[in-house]
Design an enzyme around this catalytic site. Structure first.
Site, PDB file in Angstrom:
ATOM      1  CG  ASN A  70       5.266  35.072  50.583  1.00  0.00           C
ATOM      2  OD1 ASN A  70       5.535  34.017  49.997  1.00  0.00           O
ATOM      3  ND2 ASN A  70       6.186  35.787  51.199  1.00  0.00           N
ATOM      4  CB  CYS A  71       5.036  40.785  48.956  1.00  0.00           C
ATOM      5  SG  CYS A  71       3.719  41.554  49.935  1.00  0.00           S
TER       6      CYS A  71
END
Length: 572
Positions: A25-26
């Site tokens: 994820n970012c």
């Protein structure tokens, strides 16, 4: 909908565990690589999913700041609990293996029935023959019971044959189903590949302007993918690889940047607070990302170039060793940390190339020992003699050029940079700016380039608002209404590819808005203490929050007015 429910619904579409190749994820997105992807429409139908994006093999599910991290962890927990027993949403090989396993178990069951069937029925016959009759326990067993026993054996034989027949039929059906499933998946994969090749050929023969004209208003998926396909040249893919080195670092930049911003505000209100131990500790935490930046970049760069990550970290540590200041070689003196992250990226790329080459030529029995020894030894001298001076030259000149241009050109340079950033995104070279952002942060503690470029997204918001009030197309209004919240938070793809770019003229209006906002940021030299953020959240990570917000409002207004004046062809 709470985060647990959101994670469960997403996992039901992208799972099971065996279908997920990679999960990361970012700040705003859950990023997954899948064997088989669900439809975008199904994901978008989940309340809480702001949008879906595709980047090569990666599926990006846009959830918004903060939520993406929590949902990714919950999905990871669901993966750990999943036994992976289902064959749904899995590639052909996995399905074939599982179906073959079912067939094998069925065959084993049939063999067990065959070997044990006679015994079970014989036991039953003997029990019936020799058990006393409850109704008349005084009667003796008569000799003519032999005929019922014989009939029982015949029934046992017939039942066993029936079991064998049914098992063989089930096995055959399972095997046929496996073959049919494999053939179907293979056929679909082949058709999908042919379709992708055909679409790629079509994309390559069209300009971005033509792609925008032919795009469907309100649905930016095809246009976004078409532009990415067209921009998939070796040079631009290399720039993307460089940008990927810094993506895992963005949460640390944001966390440390927010701490630094908070401390700066507190210290300005009361300078005497700098003597407090708690303030000193927080200042230490805020600058920690820069203390270890070269090491982090070395690890990520080696990984991105398909080398051993820790070797990249070791080489970065060599370049930053304080003891370097006491060493001279060939009349050359060394400076610890010279060249910064640029030198680290250069040596990590070289080391990864050398390591992979050695893996091919070194015998297996020596590979574990000889390859890392040669890689680190050779790369150390290359790092100090070549990469550090070259990286130092590039880093120093990049910093001087960027700060000199903005400080000297002022509002005019900001106007040009803010107005041209969206076209840079379209041609795919914006990712080459990522190491420049990181180098500015490492050299000066603030990045005066990011607030200017962030205005391009704010211009999109203003232009889209103008389209919303002008258009009579209800579907387009719904698209804008759903994409505006994420656009304000700094996620601009839905507005760019679904609204302004397909309409054409509003895209120019957005560029004008970005230019106006960029002029404000450059005029007051607003600096950001982070990288990877834009939109309203970036305000908290700047050294002039109110000036940044003034620039955002200017970009909104500029994009709105320009689009209103330029106009556009309202889709029917």
């Amino acid at each position: 909908m709470n985060k647990e429910e959101l994670a469960r619904l997403i996992y039901e579409l992208i799972g099971p565990r065996s279908n997920i190749k990679d999960l990361t994820n970012c700040m705003t997105r859950v990023r997954v690589q899948l064997h088989k992807e669900p439809s975008d429409e199904a994901l978008k139908a989940i309340k809480g999913v702001m949008g879906v994006n595709h980047s090569g093999e990666e599926l990006q599910i846009i959830l918004g700041p903060g939520k993406a991290t929590a949902v990714k962890k919950l999905i990871a927990n669901l993966m750990e609990q999943d036994d992976g027993s289902t064959c749904e949403n899995v590639d052909a090989n996995s399905c074939t293996i599982q179906s073959a396993s079912v067939a094998k178990e069925t065959k084993a069951s049939a063999q067990n029935e065959e070997s044990g069937g006679h015994v079970s029925l014989l036991k039953k016959a003997l029990t019936e023959k020799f058990s006393p009759n409850p109704a008349d326990s005084t009667k003796k067993v008569v000799s003519n019971d032999e005929e019922p026993t014989k009939n029982t054996f015949l029934q046992a034989t017939a039942s066993t044959k029936q079991v064998q027949s049914n098992s063989a039929e089930l096995t055959e059906k399972t095997q046929n189903k496996t073959v049919d499933l494999s053939a179907k998946v293979e056929c679909e994969a082949k058709a999908s590949q042919e379709n992708k090749s055909q679409r790629k050929s079509e994309f390559e023969n069209k300009s971005i302007k033509d792609l925008a004209r032919s795009a469907q208003i309100g649905d930016g998926k095809d246009l976004h993918q078409a532009i990415k396909t067209k921009n998939a040249t070796p040079a631009k893919l290399f720039l993307k690889k460089i940008a990927n080195i810094f993506m895992p670092l963005i949460p640390a930049f944001i966390g440390c940047g927010l701490i630094t911003g908070f401390i700066n505000i507190v210290v300005k209100l009361d300078p005497s607070l700098t003597d407090l131990s708690i303030i000193k500790i927080l200042m230490l935490a805020g600058s920690a990302i820069f203390y270890g930046l070269n090491l982090f970049v070395g690890v990520n760069a080696a990984k991105e170039f398909r080398g051993t990550p820790i070797i990249g970290g070791v080489l970065a540590a060599i370049l930053t060793q304080p003891a370097l200041s006491n060493i001279e070689l060939f009349g050359m003196s060394f400076t610890p940390g010279r060249g910064g992250i640029i030198a680290v990226i250069l040596i990590a790329g070289f080391a990864a190339y050398l390591e992979n080459l050695l893996h091919k030529i070194v015998p297996d029995i020596l590979d574990l020992f000889l390859t890392p020894l040669v890689t680190i030894t050779v790369s150390t001298f290359i790092a100090l003699i070549i990469c550090q001076p070259l990286g130092g030259f590039l880093a120093e000149n990049i910093g001087k050029f960027a700060t000199g241009a903005i400080n000297g050109g002022g509002a005019l340079i900001g106007f040009v940079l803010g107005g041209t950033f969206l076209p840079l995104i379209m041609v795919g070279i914006h990712q080459g700016l990522t190491p420049i952002h990181a180098q500015l942060l490492a050299s000066y503690g603030v990045n005066i380039l990011l607030p200017i470029l962030a205005m391009a997204g704010a211009g999109q918001v203003g232009a889209s608002c103008a389209v919303y009030f002008i258009t009579k197309n209800q579907d387009l209004k719904k698209t804008i209404a759903s994409a505006l919240p994420v656009g304000i938070m700094g996620v601009g793809e839905p507005l760019i590819y679904g609204v302004t770019l397909p309409l054409g003229k509003p895209f120019l209006g957005a560029c004008v808005g970005g230019a106006c906002g960029g002029a404000v940021q450059a005029a007051f030299v607003t600096g950001a203490t982070v990288m990877g953020l834009s939109g309203l959240p970036l305000a908290a990570c700047t050294d002039k929050p109110m000036i940044y917000l003034l620039g955002v409002l200017t970009a909104y207004l500029g994009g709105f007015v320009a689009t209103w004046l330029i106009g556009f062809d309202d889709p029917s």
